[in-house]
Design a protein around this motif. Structure first.
Motif, PDB file in Angstrom:
ATOM      1  N   UNK A 290     -45.269  35.697 -19.671  1.00  0.00           N
ATOM      2  CA  UNK A 290     -44.617  34.433 -19.991  1.00  0.00           C
ATOM      3  C   UNK A 290     -44.652  33.546 -18.759  1.00  0.00           C
ATOM      4  N   UNK A 291     -43.812  32.502 -18.757  1.00  0.00           N
ATOM      5  CA  UNK A 291     -43.853  31.569 -17.628  1.00  0.00           C
ATOM      6  C   UNK A 291     -43.363  32.191 -16.323  1.00  0.00           C
ATOM      7  N   UNK A 292     -42.670  33.332 -16.390  1.00  0.00           N
ATOM      8  CA  UNK A 292     -42.212  34.007 -15.180  1.00  0.00           C
ATOM      9  C   UNK A 292     -43.051  35.240 -14.852  1.00  0.00           C
ATOM     10  N   UNK A 293     -43.931  35.617 -15.751  1.00  0.00           N
ATOM     11  CA  UNK A 293     -44.725  36.827 -15.558  1.00  0.00           C
ATOM     12  C   UNK A 293     -46.182  36.518 -15.937  1.00  0.00           C
ATOM     13  N   UNK A 294     -47.073  36.648 -14.960  1.00  0.00           N
ATOM     14  CA  UNK A 294     -48.482  36.304 -15.171  1.00  0.00           C
ATOM     15  C   UNK A 294     -49.261  37.402 -15.888  1.00  0.00           C
ATOM     16  N   UNK A 295     -48.653  38.591 -16.012  1.00  0.00           N
ATOM     17  CA  UNK A 295     -49.369  39.709 -16.621  1.00  0.00           C
ATOM     18  C   UNK A 295     -48.463  40.449 -17.607  1.00  0.00           C
ATOM     19  N   UNK A 296     -49.081  41.072 -18.590  1.00  0.00           N
ATOM     20  CA  UNK A 296     -48.338  41.969 -19.468  1.00  0.00           C
ATOM     21  C   UNK A 296     -48.032  43.259 -18.707  1.00  0.00           C
ATOM     22  N   UNK A 297     -46.891  43.875 -19.013  1.00  0.00           N
ATOM     23  CA  UNK A 297     -46.535  45.112 -18.318  1.00  0.00           C
ATOM     24  C   UNK A 297     -45.583  45.925 -19.193  1.00  0.00           C
ATOM     25  N   UNK A 298     -45.447  47.196 -18.824  1.00  0.00           N
ATOM     26  CA  UNK A 298     -44.558  48.100 -19.561  1.00  0.00           C
ATOM     27  C   UNK A 298     -43.717  48.899 -18.584  1.00  0.00           C
ATOM     28  N   UNK A 299     -42.445  49.088 -18.942  1.00  0.00           N
ATOM     29  CA  UNK A 299     -41.572  49.988 -18.201  1.00  0.00           C
ATOM     30  C   UNK A 299     -41.695  51.372 -18.840  1.00  0.00           C
ATOM     31  N   UNK A 300     -42.212  52.347 -18.097  1.00  0.00           N
ATOM     32  CA  UNK A 300     -42.444  53.689 -18.639  1.00  0.00           C
ATOM     33  C   UNK A 300     -41.675  54.706 -17.803  1.00  0.00           C
ATOM     34  N   UNK A 301     -40.960  55.574 -18.485  1.00  0.00           N
ATOM     35  CA  UNK A 301     -40.242  56.656 -17.809  1.00  0.00           C
ATOM     36  C   UNK A 301     -40.916  57.969 -18.140  1.00  0.00           C
ATOM     37  N   UNK A 302     -41.240  58.759 -17.100  1.00  0.00           N
ATOM     38  CA  UNK A 302     -41.812  60.098 -17.271  1.00  0.00           C
ATOM     39  C   UNK A 302     -40.842  61.119 -16.702  1.00  0.00           C
ATOM     40  N   UNK A 303     -40.761  62.261 -17.360  1.00  0.00           N
ATOM     41  CA  UNK A 303     -40.021  63.405 -16.811  1.00  0.00           C
ATOM     42  C   UNK A 303     -40.963  64.607 -16.762  1.00  0.00           C
ATOM     43  N   UNK A 304     -40.722  65.437 -15.788  1.00  0.00           N
ATOM     44  CA  UNK A 304     -41.614  66.601 -15.599  1.00  0.00           C
ATOM     45  C   UNK A 304     -41.343  67.631 -16.671  1.00  0.00           C
ATOM     46  N   UNK A 305     -42.439  68.129 -17.295  1.00  0.00           N
ATOM     47  CA  UNK A 305     -42.290  69.098 -18.391  1.00  0.00           C
ATOM     48  C   UNK A 305     -41.980  70.495 -17.856  1.00  0.00           C
TER      49      UNK A 305
END
Length: 305
Positions: A290-305
């Motif tokens: 959007x106007x504050x973010x020039x790129x698409x992005x994702x917040x991803x959480x990983x936990x160790x199996x």
């Protein structure tokens, strides 16, 4: 008579402002009065100079005697002076300035509350997602508490020239919300990329330099093992970079907070590849550009199996 201290009358700030404002108004009104007296005397002198002494009797402007035009111009400035003293100062004075300032402060406070509300909501959703994932697994996993937090592109780029390649406002807000009140572990170059230490966080800096100087409150250690030992009072210390520290910390961490920027970048520092045989994705929130973010992005959480 003796032994008694004289008490000096005190004037609070508000009374002092009222007094100064009153003195200012008195000066303005005196100046207006002088202006009016000079206008009356000057007008009489102009009339006498033209009609009695005959000065410039043949000179006219717009078909009118010159002294009449001069008096009208002077009258205009007198009216302007009156307007400035009695109208402008009344409606656009200090009280008006304070009212406008109060409006601006109120707007800023409203914006701050919205941002806080949004961050709390995101943290709640993230926590609920993690709890639900653990319940579904129904497996007791021993955790060390160490969390890695990083923003990396599709080709795992994280920086160039000891600087971020992108500026994502929501990512910075998330970083602040997650690390606030915790120990943050980093390499020397990462620490030196900050203008100053981040507030409300305990900085643990890893460096091989034995005589490295840092601001008061910053903990200096020589290895990741020493950094973890210095952070043992924190149930969730965060590793925040750079590339070599991430590589050392990845086998020891049990949580990975990854901001995946959906773009490829030229860089000189990269994050290790996330092995999905070891790490399980437990939360994923996508953000469009959007106007504050020039790129698409994702917040991803990983936990160790």
């Amino acid at each position: 008579m003796f032994g008694k201290k004289k008490t000096n009358p005190s004037i609070d700030k508000e009374q002092l402002e009222l007094l100064e404002n009153a003195q200012k108004r008195i000066k303005q009104k005196k100046a207006l009065y002088v202006h009016f007296i000079f206008f009356l005397i000057g007008s009489v002198l102009l009339i006498v100079a033209n009609t009695v002494l005959g000065i410039g009797k043949e000179f006219t402007l717009f078909g009118k005697e010159w002294f009449l035009i001069a008096i009208l111009v002077w009258l205009f400035f007198l009216i302007y002076h009156v307007f400035n003293v009695f109208v402008t100062n009344r409606f656009l004075g200090k009280a008006w300035e304070q009212k406008q300032m109060a409006k601006l402060v109120s707007k800023q406070q409203t914006r701050i509350e919205k941002i806080k509300s949004k961050l709390i909501k995101e943290e709640t959703l993230l926590a609920e997602s993690e709890l639900q994932s653990e319940a579904n697994e129904n497996i007791e996993i021993k955790k060390t508490g160490l969390t890695i937090i990083v923003a990396a592109s599709e080709n795992n780029a994280i920086g160039k020239g000891n600087k971020l390649i992108w500026h994502l406002s929501d990512d910075l807000k998330r970083f602040k919300a997650l690390t606030n009140g915790h120990h943050i572990i980093m390499g020397r170059k990462t620490f030196e990329s900050f203008p100053k230490p981040l507030p409300n966080r305990t900085h643990v800096v890893i460096t091989r330099q034995s005589d490295y100087k840092a601001p008061k409150g910053v903990i200096i250690v020589n290895s990741l093992t020493d950094a973890l030992d210095a952070s043992r009072s924190d149930s969730q210390p965060f590793v925040i970079g750079g590339g070599e520290i991430y590589k050392q910390a990845l086998p020891l961490a049990d949580t990975l907070e990854l901001t995946r920027v959906h773009e490829n970048f030229d860089a000189d520092t990269f994050f290790p590849i996330v092995d999905e045989n070891i790490w399980k994705e437990t939360a994923n929130t996508f953000h469009q550009k959007d106007d504050k973010h020039d790129y698409e992005f994702s917040f991803i959480t990983y936990t160790k199996q």
